[in-house]
Design an enzyme around this catalytic site. Structure first.
Site: not given
Length: 747
Positions: A153-154, A180, A231
């Site tokens: 995924y981008p 993260h 995120s």
């Protein structure tokens, strides 16, 4: 206005995620000849790119995509954009391209950034830390993992009015990125990632490609990361593509709607073509743009063999999450080696897949044990470990594989499975097939052996070899020199007939022959072996049962377990130990035992064997041998009892038997341990039924201690182990011992 400077980046290989849909209507309507040509050209294209024939370095792989967004994803990693451009156009020139259309694509480049290290401003040369520099190189020159599943995924970092990633100070962004990354490290060994940057190259800022054998591991990782502020506040995502990797040779099966990877290629040439191509096209590190070599410099052995050898050096692989283990022995001094390993460990610790790398010693031997989450990472580490000072050879093994045993083959009955091992080393039992005496006599007669000329022989062995007889003589002479220390040995000789070579070995009983069988099977070129019983050995078996223990042994071990005297380990010890005393010169004993130990280590049931001297200068020496099973210990006892100067088996002098207590002491506590032993010894002298307690020290490792405590009656011994004094000693020992002690009833 203050201008914010972006963190430095270093780029590696360019990446193309080429996503294709298959025109199924056109495929069904096409003539068979046209479809066959399309498959042939498609397979040729994929295999050539997987073999990287178009460039000096890189990688390619093909995936079957699940869902409506695409049917295929071809991933290319190459040094330049020109390589990717050519790969695209080359595919369009194949007949297969006529049956596909572009669903999507993504262009990016592998990168590392200054969030990983602040000194990364103008390139990797700014990084003084060699370990960090190598870690970054592996990130920008990655190997495509061979895991089953992929998720691509981008993504972008948010630039909204409330949360703008690019307005945050560097230190705050770095803190977010570090937290993260901590989540990702928890999935080391389960999920592998390739991160690519795409600012100025495609519609998003980064591409993320995740690989895992279990797709739910990727789901769990991403779900957990959704709750991380990096995120939840700042991440925006493009479309997700999920699929499964398959060998390019299975392209026909994919178009036919069959299972991929196909059953007949999962373990065959096509499934291995990727690995083979990487080996064929590998280059020296100087020619690879700095990418660490992944050529393994170790011999692959069975998992059980590796576990046993690592255990010899005090490493219990079962207590780790390692998926692959390495062990390299070295002639260098342990202290000198530790300095080199410390520096190397600093490199390894940058990798999520690193579990453990340590220098360990055992009976004068030095080894580096290195554990990793998967084989790919271990293979990379292997080359570095092989270059350490004094390294003489290395072994490695997968640690999550189950090995078949003798009872696992098809057709074995349940009874056969239960009795196949019987406590013998996990080699499928003795390394020979048993035949009747007439058949054996027929086979051995052609090699000039007449069994009637050897009335002392109770069991006979014959092993064929591909090695010419004249080249095998020296090996067998050395083995015979070992065998002849034992009264049970009758004959071992090399014979030849019409170009065939065989080794014939005769023994007084089957027990001794079974042990010799493993040694003979290890000779150069050794092939199938057969054995035959030549007489009635029931009397021998009864005598051995009387000599080596009764059911009372198990009762005692059970009581010790119930007393919880195993330094906090409620399950106790599942090993058997033999202790024999000798009045021979200790150096002579060590030499003799070295030859035996080399053979013992071929058996998975062997834990350790060593010579121990009395700490307080008594002339008597102890030979200690520890095994996983009673039968294996009994078998070893027959050989050990014939070592020079043996005067007694532990327990024969006292009337009852011996409690063996084995400790590895932290060097700084050694003197305190000896002093405490003397205090406990004084207390024991006053106890009823106590015969003798000795502190013995491994003659090649002064921190390896063995305490043999002999008692006249079982109840007397158990009274001591129930005492408060003993419990306090155990509690104290937790602070001074290096590793878990062993308290075992001597077999």
């Amino acid at each position: 206005m203050v201008r914010r400077r972006p963190p430095g980046t270093e780029e590696g290989w360019y990446a193309l995620h080429d996503l294709r849909r298959i025109d199924w209507d056109a495929w069904r309507e096409a003539p068979e000849r046209t479809r066959q040509r399309a498959l042939e050209e498609g397979i040729d294209y994929l295999q050539n790119h997987e073999a990287v024939v178009d460039a000096e370095e890189g990688g390619s792989a093909v995936f079957s995509i699940v869902g409506h967004k695409a049917d295929l994803m071809i991933l290319h990693l190459r040094p330049t954009l020109e390589h990717l451009d050519r790969a695209e156009r080359r595919f369009e020139s194949t007949a297969l391209a006529e049956f596909t259309e572009r669903a999507s694509s993504y262009v990016s480049v592998t990168e590392v950034s200054g969030y990983m290290h602040e000194d990364l401003t103008d390139g990797l040369d700014d990084i003084e830390d060699a370990g960090m520099r190598n870690y970054m190189k592996q990130r920008i020159y990655p190997e495509i993992p061979d895991a089953e599943h992929v998720c691509f995924y981008p993504m972008d970092k948010r630039r909204g009015p409330e949360h703008n990633w690019y307005d945050l100070p560097f230190e705050e962004r770095k803190e977010y990125m570090s937290a993260h990354g901590d989540i990702g490290r928890e999935y080391a060994g389960k999920v592998t990632q390739i991160i690519t940057g795409s600012v100025g190259l495609d519609d998003h800022e980064w591409g993320v490609t995740l690989f895992a054998d279990d797709m739910t591991d990727i789901k769990h990782l991403l779900y957990e990361m959704r709750f991380d502020p990096s995120s939840s506040k700042f991440a925006e995502f493009g479309p997700f593509y999920v699929g499964r990797r398959f060998p390019s040779s299975d392209l026909g099966a994919l178009f036919a709607g069959e299972t991929v990877p196909a059953d007949d290629s999962a373990d065959g040439e096509s499934a291995n073509s990727h690995a083979e191509s990487e080996e064929d096209h590998s280059t020296d590190e100087d020619d690879s743009g700095g990418r660490p070599s992944t050529d393994a410099d170790h011999e692959v052995v069975a998992p059980s063999t590796f576990t046993r050898r690592a255990g010899t050096y005090g490493v219990d692989v079962a207590e780790t999450d390692a998926g692959y283990g390495l062990l390299f022995e070295s002639d260098a001094d342990a202290g000198t080696l530790e300095e080199s390993v410390d520096e190397l460990r600093g490199n390894f610790d940058h990798y999520d897949t690193h579990v453990l790398t340590e220098v360990r010693t055992s009976d004068g031997s030095v080894a580096i044990v290195s554990l990793w989450a998967n084989e790919r990472a271990a293979n990379t580490a292997s080359g570095f470990l092989a270059d350490l000072p004094g390294v003489t050879g290395g072994v490695g093994a997968p640690l999550d594989d189950e090995e078949p045993t003798a009872g696992d083959s098809e057709g074995d009955s349940e009874d056969e499975q239960d009795s196949s091992g019987g406590g013998r080393p996990d080699t499928g039992g003795p390394e020979h097939e048993e035949v009747d005496v007439e058949e054996f006599q027929r086979r051995v007669h052609r090699f000039g052996i007449d069994l009637t000329e050897h009335p002392d022989a109770g069991y006979a062995l014959l092993f064929h070899s591909d090695t010419p007889a004249e080249d095998l003589v020296d090996e067998v002479d050395g083995l015979r020199g070992n065998f002849e220390h034992y009264d049970t040995h009758v004959l071992t000789t090399v014979r030849a007939d019409s170009g065939d070579t065989a080794v014939v070995s005769l023994w007084a009983n089957e027990r001794a022959a079974n042990t010799a069988s493993g040694f003979l099977a290890d000779l150069p070129g050794s092939g199938p072996g057969v054995g035959a019983a030549l007489g009635d050995e029931s009397a021998d078996s009864a005598d051995e049962a009387d000599t080596y223990g009764t059911d009372e042994d198990d009762d005692i071990r059970g009581e010790l377990e119930e007393l919880n005297i195993y330094a906090g380990q409620p399950h106790g010890e599942d090993v058997y130990a033999l202790v024999l005393y000798s009045e021979a010169d200790s150096e002579e004993l060590r030499e003799e035992l070295d030859g035996l130990r080399e053979r013992f280590e071929h058996y998975d049931t062997h834990v350790k064997s060593a010579v121990y001297g009395d700490e307080h200068g008594d002339d008597r020496t102890a030979i200690v041998s520890i095994w996983d099973t009673k039968e294996a210990a009994d078998t070893a006892g027959g050989f050990l009892s014939e070592l020079p100067g043996v005067v007694a088996r532990a327990g024969e002098e006292s009337g009852f038997s011996t409690m063996g207590m084995f400790y590895t002491v932290k060097p700084e506590y050694r003197e305190e341990f000896v002093d405490t032993f003397e205090e406990v010894g004084d207390a024991l002298d006053d106890m009823e039924g106590h015969f003798e307690t000795r502190l013995m020290v491994n003659e090649t490792d002064e921190n390896d201690m063995f305490i043999a405590s002999q008692w006249r009656e079982k109840d007397d011994a158990m009274a001591f182990f129930r005492s408060e004094d003993f419990r306090e000693t155990v509690q104290w020992g937790r602070e001074v011992l290096d590793g878990r002690p062993r308290h075992v009833f001597l077999a």
